[in-house]
Design an enzyme around this catalytic site. Sequence first.
Site, PDB file in Angstrom:
ATOM      1  N   GLU A 175     -12.676  -1.889  11.887  1.00  0.00           N
ATOM      2  CA  GLU A 175     -12.622  -1.190  10.595  1.00  0.00           C
ATOM      3  C   GLU A 175     -13.707  -1.672   9.633  1.00  0.00           C
ATOM      4  O   GLU A 175     -14.349  -0.870   8.961  1.00  0.00           O
ATOM      5  CB  GLU A 175     -11.240  -1.396   9.960  1.00  0.00           C
ATOM      6  CG  GLU A 175     -11.135  -0.838   8.550  1.00  0.00           C
ATOM      7  CD  GLU A 175      -9.782  -1.077   7.885  1.00  0.00           C
ATOM      8  OE1 GLU A 175      -8.876  -1.636   8.547  1.00  0.00           O
ATOM      9  OE2 GLU A 175      -9.637  -0.708   6.710  1.00  0.00           O
ATOM     10  N   ASP A 220      -8.352  -8.939   4.209  1.00  0.00           N
ATOM     11  CA  ASP A 220      -8.141  -7.824   5.128  1.00  0.00           C
ATOM     12  C   ASP A 220      -9.217  -7.746   6.211  1.00  0.00           C
ATOM     13  O   ASP A 220     -10.113  -6.910   6.114  1.00  0.00           O
ATOM     14  CB  ASP A 220      -8.128  -6.515   4.328  1.00  0.00           C
ATOM     15  CG  ASP A 220      -7.523  -5.373   5.111  1.00  0.00           C
ATOM     16  OD1 ASP A 220      -6.975  -5.628   6.191  1.00  0.00           O
ATOM     17  OD2 ASP A 220      -7.585  -4.227   4.627  1.00  0.00           O
ATOM     18  N   GLU A 236       0.821  -1.214   0.000  1.00  0.00           N
ATOM     19  CA  GLU A 236       0.000   0.000   0.000  1.00  0.00           C
ATOM     20  C   GLU A 236       0.858   1.269   0.000  1.00  0.00           C
ATOM     21  O   GLU A 236       0.613   2.200   0.757  1.00  0.00           O
ATOM     22  CB  GLU A 236      -0.973  -0.015   1.188  1.00  0.00           C
ATOM     23  CG  GLU A 236      -1.925  -1.210   1.146  1.00  0.00           C
ATOM     24  CD  GLU A 236      -2.994  -1.206   2.224  1.00  0.00           C
ATOM     25  OE1 GLU A 236      -2.750  -0.644   3.297  1.00  0.00           O
ATOM     26  OE2 GLU A 236      -4.074  -1.769   1.960  1.00  0.00           O
TER      27      GLU A 236
HETATM   28  C1  GCV Z   1      -2.544   0.650   8.354  1.00  0.00           C
HETATM   29  C2  GCV Z   1      -6.056  -1.987   5.498  1.00  0.00           C
HETATM   30  C3  GCV Z   1      -6.465  -0.704   6.154  1.00  0.00           C
HETATM   31  C4  GCV Z   1      -5.313   0.265   6.235  1.00  0.00           C
HETATM   32  C5  GCV Z   1      -4.159  -0.415   6.955  1.00  0.00           C
HETATM   33  C6  GCV Z   1      -3.805  -1.670   6.188  1.00  0.00           C
HETATM   34  C7  GCV Z   1      -2.700  -2.451   6.873  1.00  0.00           C
HETATM   35  O1  GCV Z   1      -5.806  -1.800   4.147  1.00  0.00           O
HETATM   36  O2  GCV Z   1      -7.536  -0.159   5.454  1.00  0.00           O
HETATM   37  O3  GCV Z   1      -5.735   1.403   6.928  1.00  0.00           O
HETATM   38  O4  GCV Z   1      -3.059   0.434   7.063  1.00  0.00           O
HETATM   39  O5  GCV Z   1      -4.921  -2.510   6.115  1.00  0.00           O
HETATM   40  O6  GCV Z   1      -3.030  -3.373   7.584  1.00  0.00           O
HETATM   41  O7  GCV Z   1      -1.540  -2.122   6.694  1.00  0.00           O
END
Ligand code: GCV
Length: 716
Positions: free
Chosen positions: A412, A384, A310
Amino acid sequence: MKKNLLILLLLSSLPFRFSIHAEDGYELWMRYHTISNQPTLKEYKKAITNWTIKGESAIIDAAKKELQTGLNGLLGNFIPETNQLSINGIVIAGTINNLSDIADAALKEKLKHLGSEGYVIVSGKVNKKKAIIIAANSDIGVLYGVFHFLRVLQTQLDITGLAIESAPKTKIRVLNHWDNLDRTVERGYAGFSLWDWHKLPDYLYTRYTDYARANASIGINGTVLTNVNANALVLTKDYLEKVAALAGVFRPYGIKVYLTARFSAPIEIGKLKTADPLDPDVVWWWNEKVKEIYSYIPDFGGFLVKANSEGQPGPQNYERSHADGANMLADALKPFNGIVMWRAFVYDNNVPEDRAKQAYNEFVPLDGTFRDNVLIQVKNGAIDFQPREPFHPLFGAMPKTPEMMEFQITQEYLGFATHLVYLATLFEECLKSDTYAKGKGSTVASIIDGSLEHKSLSGMAGVSNIGTDRNWTGHPFGQANWYAFGRLAWDPYLTSGDIANEWIRMTFSNSENFINTVKSIMLASREITVNYMTPIGLHHIMGRGHHFGPGPWVSEGRPDWTSLYYHRADSLGIGFDRTSTGSDAVSQYFPPVRDQFENVETCPENVLLWFHHLPWDYKMKSGRTLWDEMCYKYYAGVDSVIWMQKEWEKTKGLIDNERYNQVKTLLKMQEKEAIRWRDACVLYFQTFSKRPIPNDLEKPEQNLDYYINEKFYYVP
Ligand code: GCV
């Protein structure tokens, strides 16, 4: 003046349980309010008249403070500390070395098998008088034993014949705070970050101590203070002083501090031209940085790293592997006994491969190439933290490498802090899953606790749901998820029901009525949420970016961040074909799990659309078509939220009004949000299925456009 004095006297004579402050949830499960069950109270008072803890250290001081506070509160009067061992009803705690005069051979033998953090709690006799002995091999074991003993009292267990032995099954038990230095919290729904960097290192809130107490009470022994989307600034001198101040508060509770290491830190704060892990200057820079960190924090735990995921920098920016990156940091930490937790959450939008397969593809070939102080931190599922995911195929697929669990405690993808979702059932489902890595019985729990491959390093991380909200977690039931995480990190074989039972008793009430009602809500809550969000294996169809509410229509941007990528609905059917005729993600599982998922007949229906693209009229086990089944699941989800409200209403008067009303309001909000989920998803998928909502189900009040056009500003 006299009148004030009288009021004060009157108030102070009230039993603790009629506390005069509002029940705001701050005390978590460590309320220590006076036991209201009179026979139990009487029995405890007889059995506990004095206490002593042998030894001298900051940890022993913390244990003394806790025991004193806990006993005074629970028993409703001052229980004195004493040096006199010839009295009936004394609680004696200490390390086995400090208790050598009173410990018998059996006790010493027991402790031999309990390691540096384990303890025993036994009822026995000292100088012919009745005593309760809490013994451990180390000071931290004593503190854990004290917390366990208080839990016994809080949950009102029989203390006449205590014979408790306990030791953690995993070594690293850490919270991961996705906290930024500006105090925002990524995916945080309970206010701002607890860490007030601006006032650190000088100003130390009592909340920091209470945070440490809460964690120690459930056996958590580490905290990663900063976001995995890391900021290199935290590795500079100014911030290390602040980190050291926090470490100083946490140390007496056995909690080590860890930091996230931004891979490009040598460039950003070290003024180097590269962060290539094989470049000698970079190696030198990290070695010096690590030395500096340990000069501030001698018991620093190590680094957690998100690399090449990411948008985060990593070794692949320099054509190096994850092992090259992790090993470089591990070598720097090794002389200080530090560790690296290297995350397996990697996927690349330039790779046309199914996202669910990428972590496995990248990491399995690296098995056996990591240093012995590296753990690979694997999310429970391959996508995720979805409301339901099959377990991650990486578990068991790297037998030469310690794999630690990453659970997400913060909700989340499960409704943030307005939805009551008890996550222990989700955690338990994953931990109990059999990977068949070494044949039957190779559960995920046995991999992450190191027992399957006899690993000395093992661990569990939980992405924290804690913030500055007065009750720490926003939703009062969010506390249960923090609690459950800690208990499962200590013992991944505990059941969610037993954990709920403990937590309810300590947090709310020991009334059987209350416990039964609330426990049934908690245990059902996760499945209820799956039903109104992502039934039958649907996944990642939340609102764009913030992940709040439904967004099955999300279609723009990088493909693997859209909902279309995951649900693949079309006029013929719905679901992601991950069988051998599709992305073949099933092949990453060991047989017979692979075959079970591959075959539509044997694939569990709760993950059916995770693995299969099926026609709308596919016949489900219930006899209904897939379309009808999906509708019924969505509707059942909402109906169950209404059921949760009715159940909760039965508890009125059994607990304080403050928390009762707070939960009631939140459940009402949950209903509203569940309806939004149900109607938006059913209406959206109907545009493909072209089938009616079954007659006996009420029709949505709004149309699909209404939901698509809803705007949510500044979602946390
Ligand atoms: C901290 C998901 C979340 C992100 C998070 C990522 C991760 O994509 O939406 O906010 O980033 O996981 O675990 O690194």
